[in-house]
Write a protein that holds these residues in place. Structure first.
Motif, PDB file in Angstrom:
ATOM      1  N   HIS A 166     -48.729  24.738   7.004  1.00 33.35           N
ATOM      2  CA  HIS A 166     -47.621  25.214   7.222  1.00 33.35           C
ATOM      3  C   HIS A 166     -46.694  25.285   5.986  1.00 33.35           C
ATOM      4  O   HIS A 166     -46.948  24.610   4.942  1.00 33.35           O
TER       5      HIS A 166
ATOM      6  N   THR B  10     -42.428  25.628   5.588  1.00 31.35           N
ATOM      7  CA  THR B  10     -40.995  25.468   6.235  1.00 31.35           C
ATOM      8  C   THR B  10     -40.196  26.264   5.661  1.00 31.35           C
ATOM      9  O   THR B  10     -39.960  26.108   4.355  1.00 31.35           O
TER      10      THR B  10
ATOM     11  N   HIS C 267     -40.602  23.489   2.168  1.00 29.56           N
ATOM     12  CA  HIS C 267     -41.898  22.605   1.840  1.00 29.56           C
ATOM     13  C   HIS C 267     -42.958  23.212   2.126  1.00 29.56           C
ATOM     14  O   HIS C 267     -43.181  24.154   3.045  1.00 29.56           O
TER      15      HIS C 267
ATOM     16  N   PHE D 162     -44.803  12.864   2.702  1.00 29.44           N
ATOM     17  CA  PHE D 162     -43.894  14.026   2.117  1.00 29.44           C
ATOM     18  C   PHE D 162     -43.588  13.351   0.583  1.00 29.44           C
ATOM     19  O   PHE D 162     -43.184  12.325   0.416  1.00 29.44           O
TER      20      PHE D 162
ATOM     21  N   GLU E 139     -45.772  18.808   1.495  1.00 27.59           N
ATOM     22  CA  GLU E 139     -46.242  17.478   2.410  1.00 27.59           C
ATOM     23  C   GLU E 139     -47.691  17.489   2.320  1.00 27.59           C
ATOM     24  O   GLU E 139     -48.451  18.504   2.221  1.00 27.59           O
TER      25      GLU E 139
END
Ligand SMILES: [Fe+2]
Length: 353
Positions: A166, A168, A244, A310, A321
């Protein structure tokens, strides 16, 4: 915390731009920033360079990072934001169709002038913070057409990162809904979760969105007060953008063993964290002492769990991450409190709080 039900499948009709995944992420920084050593520390090899622009390709398994040090769009972007994530390539079935459909649904088409041209021959629209979303229908053909083997490659051992889980986004207070609509209405992302997170002094709201093809997520964060880490990011980055990037490993502890000595710095965690975490998440099969030695966070439920860690801010205010999923597709909500307090400690050390 309030959770929307997870959605697993999405019919074709709900994938308006016919997305298939992420083809690449583009970063922009001046050579002296040292992006190259950041990428190699994470196990990316410098393999190729663009045939006509100052763009270098770093690869690890299926992940492609492009480092753009050219002028044009990326040059203007880093003038405005510093070292930054200036664009991403969405892999779609038909790039031209996807571009038309995105524009029809309200995306602003990328409209370059002579000085803001992109390095690639791909249709694009403006995305978060006016970074670019490119459309690529044949990532392999695109890469072979525009890139050539590097004349000074840097080959490093890959560190087990296989794909982007992912990425973010941080957005201004009051714009979470608008950005959530951007991804859902134009690209058919689905809302999978909503979070309301409180640290000791600050908080954030967040939506997690899953891409229409299901291959990755874009959680979006909005801060709740001026001193929050989100507002701090927005000030430093001079606008909304990627907060991130989560890289997936199927063996996170091994990845972290391999990263020892690289100097990549990770966030610390509450001293009391490990006193309870293995009771909260009982089925973790990795060695608990090994998890603890690397300060890895654990979250999950009776069905599955994830391991995550992280880094500190590493590309301007952007951090990475590193995540390993074992049948658990959330985002470590059980850790948000501990993580948030860790970031607040770091903010206090830096005099922001
Ligand atoms: Fe994350």
């Amino acid at each position: 915390m309030d959770h929307l039900p997870p959605q697993t499948t999405n019919p074709d009709s709900a994938n308006p731009t016919k997305m298939k995944g992420i083809a690449f992420l583009e970063f922009s920084a001046e050579p002296e920033f040292g992006m190259e050593s950041i990428f190699t520390n994470f196990g990316f090899s410098k393999t190729s360079k663009h045939r006509s622009h100052k763009v270098e390709a770093f690869q690890q398994n299926s992940i492609l990072f492009l480092l753009n040090q050219d002028r044009g769009f990326a040059g203007q972007f880093r003038d405005a934001h510093g070292p930054s994530a200036s664009g991403m390539g969405f892999w779609v079935e038909d790039a031209k169709f996807a571009h038309q459909e995105a524009v029809k649904r309200g995306a602003r088409p990328f409209d370059p002038t002579e000085t803001t041209k992109a390095a690639y021959d791909l249709p694009a629209v403006y995305g978060i913070g006016d970074s670019l979303i490119y459309f690529v229908d044949d990532p392999k053909a695109f890469f072979e057409k525009e890139f050539a083997p590097h004349d000074a490659p840097i080959e490093v051992e890959q560190k087990g990162f296989e794909f982007i889980d992912h990425l973010t986004n941080n957005v201004h207070k009051g714009t979470l809904g608008q950005w959530s609509d951007f991804y859902t209405e134009i690209f058919g992302f689905t809302k999978v979760r909503y979070f309301d997170i409180r640290g000791d002094e600050t908080g954030l709201f967040s939506y997690a969105l899953r891409s229409a093809d299901g291959s990755f997520c874009i959680p979006i964060n909005e801060g709740t007060e001026e001193k929050s880490q989100i507002e701090e990011y927005l000030r430093e980055y001079k606008g909304p953008g990627i907060q991130h990037i989560a890289l997936s490993s199927s063996n996170l502890l091994s990845s972290l063993d391999q990263m020892e000595g690289t100097g990549v710095e990770f966030l610390d965690i509450d001293d009391e964290y490990y006193a309870s975490v293995f009771n909260r998440v009982p089925n973790v099969s990795e060695d608990h002492a090994h998890i603890r030695r690397h300060n890895v966070l654990v979250d999950g439920d009776e069905h599955g769990y994830l391991l995550q860690i992280f880094t500190k801010n590493i590309i301007g205010p952007i951090f990475f991450e590193l995540i390993q999923r074992r049948g658990h597709d959330a985002f470590g909500e059980g850790n948000f409190g501990a993580l948030f307090r860790s970031i607040e400690r770091d903010q206090r050390r830096r005099g922001v709080l």
